[in-house]
Design a protein around this motif. Structure first.
Motif, PDB file in Angstrom:
ATOM      1  N   SER A  56       0.816  -1.217   0.000  1.00  0.00           N
ATOM      2  CA  SER A  56       0.000   0.000   0.000  1.00  0.00           C
ATOM      3  C   SER A  56       0.854   1.275   0.000  1.00  0.00           C
ATOM      4  N   LEU A  57       2.176   1.133   0.020  1.00  0.00           N
ATOM      5  CA  LEU A  57       3.039   2.314   0.008  1.00  0.00           C
ATOM      6  C   LEU A  57       2.940   3.021  -1.345  1.00  0.00           C
ATOM      7  N   ASP A  58       2.975   4.350  -1.306  1.00  0.00           N
ATOM      8  CA  ASP A  58       2.957   5.105  -2.562  1.00  0.00           C
ATOM      9  C   ASP A  58       4.375   5.185  -3.138  1.00  0.00           C
ATOM     10  N   ASP A  59       4.501   5.778  -4.312  1.00  0.00           N
ATOM     11  CA  ASP A  59       5.796   5.841  -4.991  1.00  0.00           C
ATOM     12  C   ASP A  59       6.850   6.563  -4.158  1.00  0.00           C
ATOM     13  N   TYR A  60       6.468   7.656  -3.500  1.00  0.00           N
ATOM     14  CA  TYR A  60       7.403   8.398  -2.654  1.00  0.00           C
ATOM     15  C   TYR A  60       7.925   7.506  -1.528  1.00  0.00           C
ATOM     16  N   GLN A  61       7.042   6.798  -0.867  1.00  0.00           N
ATOM     17  CA  GLN A  61       7.425   5.942   0.254  1.00  0.00           C
ATOM     18  C   GLN A  61       8.323   4.798  -0.209  1.00  0.00           C
ATOM     19  N   VAL A  62       8.000   4.201  -1.351  1.00  0.00           N
ATOM     20  CA  VAL A  62       8.843   3.122  -1.884  1.00  0.00           C
ATOM     21  C   VAL A  62      10.225   3.684  -2.240  1.00  0.00           C
ATOM     22  N   GLY A  63      10.249   4.867  -2.856  1.00  0.00           N
ATOM     23  CA  GLY A  63      11.525   5.494  -3.192  1.00  0.00           C
ATOM     24  C   GLY A  63      12.355   5.803  -1.952  1.00  0.00           C
ATOM     25  N   LEU A  64      11.702   6.326  -0.911  1.00  0.00           N
ATOM     26  CA  LEU A  64      12.395   6.618   0.346  1.00  0.00           C
ATOM     27  C   LEU A  64      12.894   5.328   0.983  1.00  0.00           C
ATOM     28  N   LEU A  66      13.662   2.464  -0.576  1.00  0.00           N
ATOM     29  CA  LEU A  66      14.791   1.938  -1.351  1.00  0.00           C
ATOM     30  C   LEU A  66      16.039   2.785  -1.164  1.00  0.00           C
ATOM     31  N   SER A  67      15.872   4.103  -1.042  1.00  0.00           N
ATOM     32  CA  SER A  67      17.019   4.985  -0.778  1.00  0.00           C
ATOM     33  C   SER A  67      17.658   4.634   0.564  1.00  0.00           C
ATOM     34  N   ASN A  68      16.826   4.357   1.560  1.00  0.00           N
ATOM     35  CA  ASN A  68      17.346   3.975   2.880  1.00  0.00           C
ATOM     36  C   ASN A  68      18.078   2.641   2.827  1.00  0.00           C
ATOM     37  N   VAL A  69      17.564   1.698   2.066  1.00  0.00           N
ATOM     38  CA  VAL A  69      18.229   0.393   1.947  1.00  0.00           C
ATOM     39  C   VAL A  69      19.598   0.559   1.277  1.00  0.00           C
ATOM     40  N   VAL A  70      19.640   1.329   0.193  1.00  0.00           N
ATOM     41  CA  VAL A  70      20.917   1.571  -0.487  1.00  0.00           C
ATOM     42  C   VAL A  70      21.883   2.303   0.449  1.00  0.00           C
ATOM     43  N   LEU A  71      21.380   3.306   1.152  1.00  0.00           N
ATOM     44  CA  LEU A  71      22.221   4.049   2.093  1.00  0.00           C
ATOM     45  C   LEU A  71      22.766   3.131   3.185  1.00  0.00           C
ATOM     46  N   ALA A  72      21.944   2.244   3.710  1.00  0.00           N
ATOM     47  CA  ALA A  72      22.408   1.303   4.741  1.00  0.00           C
ATOM     48  C   ALA A  72      23.516   0.401   4.193  1.00  0.00           C
ATOM     49  N   ALA A  73      23.351  -0.063   2.956  1.00  0.00           N
ATOM     50  CA  ALA A  73      24.383  -0.913   2.343  1.00  0.00           C
ATOM     51  C   ALA A  73      25.679  -0.122   2.118  1.00  0.00           C
ATOM     52  N   LEU A  74      25.553   1.120   1.659  1.00  0.00           N
ATOM     53  CA  LEU A  74      26.736   1.944   1.429  1.00  0.00           C
ATOM     54  C   LEU A  74      27.453   2.270   2.737  1.00  0.00           C
ATOM     55  N   ALA A 118      17.601   9.664   9.955  1.00  0.00           N
ATOM     56  CA  ALA A 118      16.576  10.639   9.560  1.00  0.00           C
ATOM     57  C   ALA A 118      15.672  10.061   8.475  1.00  0.00           C
ATOM     58  N   GLY A 119      16.257   9.373   7.511  1.00  0.00           N
ATOM     59  CA  GLY A 119      15.469   8.771   6.435  1.00  0.00           C
ATOM     60  C   GLY A 119      14.535   7.690   6.932  1.00  0.00           C
ATOM     61  N   THR A 120      15.010   6.883   7.851  1.00  0.00           N
ATOM     62  CA  THR A 120      14.174   5.816   8.402  1.00  0.00           C
ATOM     63  C   THR A 120      13.033   6.401   9.234  1.00  0.00           C
ATOM     64  N   ALA A 121      13.355   7.399  10.053  1.00  0.00           N
ATOM     65  CA  ALA A 121      12.301   8.063  10.835  1.00  0.00           C
ATOM     66  C   ALA A 121      11.284   8.717   9.910  1.00  0.00           C
ATOM     67  N   SER A 122      11.758   9.339   8.864  1.00  0.00           N
ATOM     68  CA  SER A 122      10.864   9.980   7.905  1.00  0.00           C
ATOM     69  C   SER A 122       9.922   8.964   7.277  1.00  0.00           C
ATOM     70  N   LEU A 123      10.449   7.818   6.915  1.00  0.00           N
ATOM     71  CA  LEU A 123       9.614   6.766   6.321  1.00  0.00           C
ATOM     72  C   LEU A 123       8.560   6.275   7.307  1.00  0.00           C
ATOM     73  N   VAL A 124       8.964   6.003   8.526  1.00  0.00           N
ATOM     74  CA  VAL A 124       8.026   5.497   9.531  1.00  0.00           C
ATOM     75  C   VAL A 124       6.927   6.527   9.812  1.00  0.00           C
ATOM     76  N   PHE A 125       7.317   7.774   9.982  1.00  0.00           N
ATOM     77  CA  PHE A 125       6.314   8.817  10.234  1.00  0.00           C
ATOM     78  C   PHE A 125       5.414   9.028   9.020  1.00  0.00           C
ATOM     79  N   ASP A 126       5.988   8.975   7.829  1.00  0.00           N
ATOM     80  CA  ASP A 126       5.201   9.153   6.617  1.00  0.00           C
ATOM     81  C   ASP A 126       4.125   8.075   6.507  1.00  0.00           C
TER      82      ASP A 126
END
Length: 163
Positions: A56-64, A66-74, A118-126
């Motif tokens: 049920s996540l929208d495109d913004y949430q999915v993008g955020l 995936l960005s967090n997952v890539v950031l965690a890996a980096l 910050a990105g993870t908190a943003s996703l959870v709050f969003d």
């Protein structure tokens, strides 16, 4: 003072090599703490796609997300970098290079952990409270992280320098 003596007035009776060994050990401890935090956040992120609500996540949430997952890996790779550098420089009498590069790497990792938090908190709050709450939470947490991780150490350094 020879090149192997400690810095005069630092309050320790150690050679430069002993000082570099101590600094290297301290950096490794700091990186272990960072690694644990990143592992916890990454583990949390990796469970999200397996939740019913993920679809049920929208495109913004999915993008955020995936960005967090890539950031965690980096960030994981950045935290592992001093180990790779150590392997490459091992027994080459380059401990000062190793310590100074690991110091810079640790600072980059700290910045990455701040962004990831910050990105993870943003996703959870969003997802739970809406877009505005997500943006406020992420931006607010990032501001607090910059204050704590950048400005507080600068302030403490200036304060200690004054006496």
């Amino acid at each position: 003072m020879s090149e192997h003596d400690a810095v005069v007035g630092d309050g320790r009776n150690e050679t430069v090599n002993e000082q570099m060994d101590r600094n290297w050990g301290e950096l490794l401890q700091e990186l272990r703490v960072l690694q644990t935090g990143v592992q916890i956040l990454a583990g949390f992120l990796l469970t999200i796609p397996f939740q019913e609500r993920f679809e049920s996540l929208d495109d913004y949430q999915v993008g955020l997300y995936l960005s967090n997952v890539v950031l965690a890996a980096l960030i994981t790779a950045v935290i592992l970098l001093p180990v790779s550098v150590h392997r490459r420089l091992f027994r080459k009498q380059l401990k000062q290079t190793l310590v100074s590069s690991a110091d810079r790497i640790a600072k980059v990792a700290l910045a990455g952990v701040a962004l990831l938090s910050a990105g993870t908190a943003s996703l959870v709050f969003d997802v739970t409270a809406g877009r505005e709450a997500g943006l406020l939470a992420g931006g607010g947490l990032l501001a607090v992280m910059v204050l704590l991780l950048v400005f507080v150490p600068i302030w403490l350094h200036k304060r200690a320098s004054r006496g």
